[in-house]
Design an enzyme around this catalytic site. Sequence first.
Site, short mmCIF file in Angstrom:
data_model
loop_
_atom_site.label_atom_id
_atom_site.label_comp_id
_atom_site.label_asym_id
_atom_site.label_seq_id
_atom_site.Cartn_x
_atom_site.Cartn_y
_atom_site.Cartn_z
N PRO A 2 0.83 -1.22 0.00
CA PRO A 2 0.00 0.00 0.00
C PRO A 2 0.86 1.26 0.00
O PRO A 2 1.84 1.35 0.72
CB PRO A 2 -0.80 -0.10 1.31
CG PRO A 2 -0.57 -1.45 1.85
CD PRO A 2 0.66 -2.00 1.23
N GLU A 3 0.48 2.21 -0.82
CA GLU A 3 1.14 3.52 -0.83
C GLU A 3 0.15 4.56 -0.29
O GLU A 3 -0.92 4.20 0.19
CB GLU A 3 1.59 3.87 -2.25
CG GLU A 3 2.69 2.94 -2.77
CD GLU A 3 3.28 3.39 -4.10
OE1 GLU A 3 3.25 4.60 -4.38
OE2 GLU A 3 3.75 2.53 -4.84
#
Length: 275
Positions: A2-3
Site C-alpha cells: 500500500p502507498e
Amino acid sequence: MPELPEVETVARGLAKILEGKTIEKALVRRPDLRLPFPKGLASKLKGLRVLHIGRRAKYVLMHLSNQLVLLVHLGMSGRILLGQGAAPTGKHAHFVLLMQDGAWACLEDPRRFGCVDLFDAESQEQHPLLAGLGPEPFDPDLDARLFMQRLIRKKGPIKPALMDQALIAGIGNIYASEALFRAKIAPNRPCNGLKERECELLLQALRKVLEEAIASGGSTLRDHVRPDGELGYFQHHFAVYGKEGHPCPRCKDKASILRILQAGRSSFYCQRCQR
Ligand SMILES: [Zn+2]
C-alpha cells in the site's frame, strides 16, 4: 504494497466506522509483527474513545481519548477487515479493536511486515517512525522551489529519490513511475540536473496521480465497504506501472513502455517522451 492513496483510503474507511465510538476491548494475539506490540496495549486501549482517524505518510494515525495516538502500518501485505459481532479468528487476524456497539476492525497481516504502536500525542513529532519524514505531497507549504531545493541535495537519479520518505512522504514504486510519466521526466535523470520548471511539473504530476488514486479508492469505499468490508487495496488504472511492452499511452504505436531496475526496484517508462 500500500502507498499513500491506499493508506488514505484505509484511514477514511476506518474513520467512517470507528470515529466517535468507544473501544470495548482490544485483542492482541501475538507478541509482535515487524516490531513488538507495545507492552500492555490491550489494557491501555480499553475504554478509550476514537476521536479522529488520519494519516501521515503511509501510517494510519488514530487519535484517541487520553491524548493517545494509535499508529497502524500495513507493511507489505496488511489489510484491514471491518465487521460487526463476533471477532474474526483467522490465523492472520493479529490485532482486533472491538467497539462498544459491536463493530470491529481487524489488522490482518500474513507476512507480518506491518506494525502497531501507541504513543502520547505530544511526542508524535519525535516518534522514531515519524520524526524523519519529509513533507506530505499535499502540504500547501511545499512549492516547486522548496521541492527543488530538497531534490538538488540528492545525488542519484530522480526515481529512487522520490521514494525516499525523508525527501517527500508517502510515495512508493507505483506512483513514482506514474508521476514521472505524467511529467515527461525519465526516471534515470539525476536529481540535481532538474530545472525548476520540471520540478514544478513533477510536483503537479505527483499530486494529480495521488488525487486520482484517492478518488478511485473513495469510489471503492462507496461500493465495497459494508460491515463485512475489507480495506487496503483497490483497482486503479495505471499508465505505465506494470505495462512493460505495452504501447506508450502518449506515443501510441511509436514507442512502448520499458522496464529498468533502479535500486533493486522496477521502473516503468517511455524512452521517447520522457526525457
Ligand atoms: Zn511515450
